[in-house]
Design a protein around this motif. Structure first.
Motif, mmCIF file in Angstrom:
data_model
loop_
_atom_site.group_PDB
_atom_site.id
_atom_site.type_symbol
_atom_site.label_atom_id
_atom_site.label_comp_id
_atom_site.label_asym_id
_atom_site.label_seq_id
_atom_site.Cartn_x
_atom_site.Cartn_y
_atom_site.Cartn_z
ATOM 1 N N MET A 96 9.030 6.266 18.417
ATOM 2 C CA MET A 96 7.672 6.755 18.194
ATOM 3 C C MET A 96 7.161 6.303 16.829
ATOM 4 O O MET A 96 5.982 5.934 16.685
ATOM 5 N N GLY A 97 8.030 6.322 15.833
ATOM 6 C CA GLY A 97 7.651 5.840 14.509
ATOM 7 C C GLY A 97 7.287 4.366 14.513
ATOM 8 O O GLY A 97 6.451 3.922 13.716
ATOM 9 N N GLY A 98 7.892 3.596 15.409
ATOM 10 C CA GLY A 98 7.530 2.194 15.555
ATOM 11 C C GLY A 98 6.155 2.019 16.183
ATOM 12 O O GLY A 98 5.418 1.078 15.849
ATOM 13 N N MET A 99 5.779 2.931 17.088
ATOM 14 C CA MET A 99 4.413 2.925 17.623
ATOM 15 C C MET A 99 3.421 3.242 16.508
ATOM 16 O O MET A 99 2.360 2.611 16.403
ATOM 17 N N THR A 100 3.763 4.212 15.676
ATOM 18 C CA THR A 100 2.921 4.537 14.525
ATOM 19 C C THR A 100 2.746 3.309 13.640
ATOM 20 O O THR A 100 1.637 3.022 13.157
ATOM 21 N N GLY A 101 3.831 2.570 13.426
ATOM 22 C CA GLY A 101 3.764 1.367 12.610
ATOM 23 C C GLY A 101 2.834 0.309 13.185
ATOM 24 O O GLY A 101 2.139 -0.392 12.440
ATOM 25 N N GLN A 102 2.804 0.180 14.500
ATOM 26 C CA GLN A 102 1.888 -0.779 15.120
ATOM 27 C C GLN A 102 0.440 -0.400 14.836
ATOM 28 O O GLN A 102 -0.398 -1.262 14.538
ATOM 29 N N TRP A 103 0.135 0.894 14.929
ATOM 30 C CA TRP A 103 -1.222 1.354 14.630
ATOM 31 C C TRP A 103 -1.576 1.046 13.176
ATOM 32 O O TRP A 103 -2.677 0.578 12.874
ATOM 33 N N LEU A 104 -0.641 1.298 12.273
ATOM 34 C CA LEU A 104 -0.882 1.021 10.856
ATOM 35 C C LEU A 104 -1.119 -0.463 10.613
ATOM 36 O O LEU A 104 -2.014 -0.843 9.841
ATOM 37 N N ALA A 105 -0.324 -1.306 11.265
ATOM 38 C CA ALA A 105 -0.470 -2.752 11.096
ATOM 39 C C ALA A 105 -1.825 -3.238 11.603
ATOM 40 O O ALA A 105 -2.407 -4.181 11.049
ATOM 41 N N LEU A 106 -2.343 -2.593 12.622
ATOM 42 C CA LEU A 106 -3.636 -2.973 13.186
ATOM 43 C C LEU A 106 -4.810 -2.466 12.347
ATOM 44 O O LEU A 106 -5.808 -3.163 12.178
ATOM 45 N N HIS A 107 -4.692 -1.257 11.825
ATOM 46 C CA HIS A 107 -5.839 -0.607 11.188
ATOM 47 C C HIS A 107 -5.808 -0.657 9.662
ATOM 48 O O HIS A 107 -6.875 -0.593 9.027
ATOM 49 N N TYR A 108 -4.622 -0.772 9.068
ATOM 50 C CA TYR A 108 -4.511 -0.770 7.612
ATOM 51 C C TYR A 108 -3.526 -1.838 7.126
ATOM 52 O O TYR A 108 -2.616 -1.539 6.347
ATOM 53 N N PRO A 109 -3.682 -3.088 7.550
ATOM 54 C CA PRO A 109 -2.707 -4.113 7.145
ATOM 55 C C PRO A 109 -2.638 -4.311 5.639
ATOM 56 O O PRO A 109 -1.577 -4.661 5.099
ATOM 57 N N ASN A 110 -3.738 -4.048 4.940
ATOM 58 C CA ASN A 110 -3.775 -4.249 3.489
ATOM 59 C C ASN A 110 -2.975 -3.205 2.723
ATOM 60 O O ASN A 110 -2.721 -3.375 1.533
ATOM 61 N N ARG A 111 -2.528 -2.150 3.418
ATOM 62 C CA ARG A 111 -1.767 -1.093 2.749
ATOM 63 C C ARG A 111 -0.254 -1.338 2.798
ATOM 64 O O ARG A 111 0.517 -0.548 2.260
ATOM 65 N N PHE A 112 0.159 -2.447 3.441
ATOM 66 C CA PHE A 112 1.593 -2.653 3.658
ATOM 67 C C PHE A 112 2.006 -4.085 3.315
ATOM 68 O O PHE A 112 1.322 -5.036 3.657
ATOM 69 N N TYR A 113 3.144 -4.188 2.624
ATOM 70 C CA TYR A 113 3.730 -5.491 2.357
ATOM 71 C C TYR A 113 4.336 -6.076 3.630
ATOM 72 O O TYR A 113 4.232 -7.274 3.895
#
Length: 258
Positions: A96-113
């Protein structure tokens, strides 16, 4: 322990290490809590500023009325980073945390290295099965789910050799919030990033367990094939690979987040 009082949720979180180090946030799987990351906390807290939290409806975080959505699961992470004044972080989420990560990568890519998406898929299971599980849990609680969880989480060899670890995780699941668990099932029922993977514009590592019956190597390969900047890493483990093979998992983090 610190909490973030935010919108509809009280989010339980904890940090480890020096805040001057690069931030690394971990996101737990369904039916667990942040303690599942203890092998990573122990190994990596000298190199990273580690942030762990209990996903809404889990652990000591509150379980507001559901159903939840993937948008909510992802926004909780961004709100926590904002609360901690962290502009950019590494991310590691499992199932489930990996699904959360996909959402983050799509919506906030600038917040993650770089994001590590472990033992997950662009679409986990099917909607009808998730809805049925949510209904079962709301009606009968989590005992029956907890009784069979080990076979989905670990290989037979690990179950035989580490009964203390397996039993502790099963007990954690049984004692979890039925309402929170069911509400997350309802989020997973409709979570589907398959058509959006091509739009991810940040470095991704997809981690697959070679013995994982829930989210298979084929599921991981599909993600790698459709995300422009993605790499596949495999671990000889089942669904909770960070606990079954902690040393290999930690080495994978070090290699890909270097």
């Amino acid at each position: 322990m610190p909490v973030l009082e935010n919108k509809d949720i009280t989010l339980n979180y904890v940090t480890f290490g020096d805040s001057r180090n690069p931030a690394l946030i971990f996101s737990n799987s369904l039916g667990t809590n942040y303690h599942m990351w203890q092998p990573q906390i122990d190994a990596l807290q000298n190199d990273y500023f580690i942030i762990c939290y209990d996903t809404r409806g889990h652990g000591k975080s509150s379980a507001p009325k559901g159903p939840y959505s993937l948008d909510q699961l992802g926004q909780d992470v961004i709100d926590l980073l904002d609360h901690l004044n962290i502009d950019k972080a590494f991310f590691c989420g499992i199932s489930m945390g990996g699904m959360t990560g996909q959402w983050l990568a799509l919506h906030y890519p600038n917040r993650f290295y770089h994001l590590m998406l472990c033992n997950t898929a662009a679409k986990i299971g099917n909607e009808a099965a998730w809805i049925a599980r949510a209904q079962l849990v709301r009606a009968q609680g989590l005992d029956s789910i907890a009784a069979t969880a080990a076979s989905r989480w670990f290989t037979e060899g690990f179950i035989s050799n580490h009964p203390d670890i397996v039993n502790a995780l099963s007990d954690t699941l049984a004692a979890s919030s039925s309402k929170g668990y069911a509400s997350c099932c309802e989020a997973l029922a409709v979570a589907d990033t398959r058509e959006q993977l091509k739009d991810i514009d940040v470095a991704i590592t997809v981690v697959a367990g070679t013995e994982d019956p829930v989210t298979t190597v084929a599921d991981s390969q599909y993600m790698v094939d459709h995300i422009p900047n993605a790499t596949l890493a495999t671990i000889d483990a089942s669904h909770i690979s960070n606990i079954e093979q902690p040393q290999v998992f930690n080495q994978t983090i070090r290699k890909h987040f270097a």
